[in-house]
Design an enzyme around this catalytic site. Structure first.
Site, PDB file in Angstrom:
ATOM      1  CB  SER A  60      -0.893   0.001   1.250  1.00 60.77           C
ATOM      2  OG  SER A  60      -1.481   1.276   1.422  1.00 60.77           O
ATOM      3  CG  HIS A  61       0.422   4.686  -2.568  1.00 67.49           C
ATOM      4  ND1 HIS A  61       0.031   3.620  -3.322  1.00 67.49           N
ATOM      5  CD2 HIS A  61       0.962   5.581  -3.428  1.00 67.49           C
ATOM      6  CE1 HIS A  61       0.313   3.865  -4.590  1.00 67.49           C
ATOM      7  NE2 HIS A  61       0.887   5.043  -4.683  1.00 67.49           N
ATOM      8  CB  SER A  62      -0.854   4.272   3.911  1.00 68.99           C
ATOM      9  OG  SER A  62      -0.875   4.122   5.306  1.00 68.99           O
TER      10      SER A  62
ATOM     11  CG  ASP B 273      -2.434   1.149  -2.293  1.00 66.40           C
ATOM     12  OD1 ASP B 273      -1.583   0.997  -3.169  1.00 66.40           O
ATOM     13  OD2 ASP B 273      -2.292   1.954  -1.341  1.00 66.40           O
TER      14      ASP B 273
END
Lengths: 130, 215
Positions: free
Chosen positions: A8-10, A67
């Site tokens: 995920s980007h996070s 994501d």
């Protein structure tokens, strides 16, 4: 045993999905979070993804759940530098796909194809019934 | 006069300076239709490239370009990391072990870079991406060289075509990348990736001009 790689980007989102999925398999299913850019900011990191793949090296196969945006390209780039068990990138939504994949992967005999197919069912998942 | 590693280093330095100078503009373009990190990401990536350059200064052109690509891949957290990273790595593979290159080799390297971007991002022309700046640039470069123009003139034509290509993304509907999630709302904005590609072509043109003046 099939391993799951959560991209995920996070970093926190990836860790959250890892935690959520851990509810199903406990310590049975190897799930690795590889979220965030190299400095921990929002983004994806080929290095972090590669490190995650290395952690899953002993699995029979790895399903990467992503994501959006650069996540797929970062995994594909990392795969050019990885020579371990076979890896598939799932087209499933991240949270639901990871959940269904974990359910399937909790059967230690499940193949990568079976786990990948289970994750894809998340695209048809009904949440709100009329 | 052949192109050497020194010229490639000049190009990378010019590219880093241009990206740094346009950092806020690129991020603002990305804020409109993406995730507002393109300028900051590329600036970080090219700064890291410049820091690495001294370690490969005595190597061949292919090694310098491959090192550039790998540095971008490992330092740029957005989509431009894998895309530009793959572009530079592929260009480096096309020029492996070479210490000198010709104008035709520049075309080959840019074509390899384009192939890398297309292989990684699966974008076709008209989808509001880097491809929309790079494809017309390579066409203009090839056409100008075929007309017998100098590499400097040809590269200036390529840079102008890339800038025009970037501008032509404004009315396009984004079909790839984060902007595609916006659907119709992506129309009316210039693509940040096409814009940074145009700056890289400008850096190439600047390097050629400077080289000609010094020759």
């Amino acid at each position: 045993m099939i391993g799951l790689l959560i991209v995920s980007h996070s970093a926190r989102l990836a860790e959250g999905v890892q935690e959520f999925v851990g509810q199903i398999g406990g310590d049975q299913i190897p799930v690795v979070a590889a979220g965030g850019a190299s400095d921990g900011s929002l983004g994806t990191s080929v290095e972090r993804i590669l490190a995650g793949l290395e952690q899953l090296r002993t699995a029979d196969g790895i399903l990467a759940l992503v994501d959006l945006g650069s996540a797929v390209m970062s995994v594909e780039t990392a795969l050019e530098h990885f020579s371990g068990p076979p890896v598939q990138i799932s087209n499933a939504p991240l949270v639901e796909g990871a959940y269904l994949a974990a359910v399937e992967a909790s059967n230690a005999e499940a193949t990568l194809e079976q786990v990948a197919a289970a994750a894809l069912q998340a695209r048809e998942l009904t949440k709100v019934y009329e | 006069m052949p192109i050497t590693v020194e010229h490639v280093t000049h190009f990378l330095t010019a590219a880093a300076e241009l990206i740094h100078a346009h950092r806020d503009e690129l991020t603002a373009l990305d804020a409109a239709i993406g995730d507002a990190d393109h300028g900051a990401n590329l600036d970080r990536g090219f700064a890291a490239v410049i820091a690495r350059l001294p370690t490969v200064a005595d190597k061949d052109i292919g090694t310098v370009l491959k090192t550039t690509g790998m540095t971008i891949v490992s330092t740029v957290g957005g989509a431009s990391g894998p895309l530009y990273g793959t572009a530079f790595v592929r260009a480096g593979m096309a020029l492996a072990d070479r210490h000198e290159m010709s104008a035709e080799d520049v075309v080959l390297a840019l074509e390899a870079a384009l192939d890398g971007i297309v292989a990684r991002g699966k974008a076709q022309p008209g989808e509001k991406t880097m491809v929309d700046a790079l494809v017309p640039a390579i066409e203009a470069l090839r056409a100008a060289l075929a007309e017998g123009r100098s590499l400097t003139r040809a590269m200036q034509a390529a840079a102008a075509a890339a800038a025009a290509g970037a501008q032509a993304t404004i009315p396009m509907l984004a079909m790839k990348g984060r902007a595609s999630y916006l659907g119709e709302r992506s129309i009316g904005h210039q693509d940040p990736g096409a814009t940074s590609t145009a700056y890289l072509l400008q850096a190439l043109a600047m390097t050629c001009s400077r080289n000609e003046e010094e020759a």
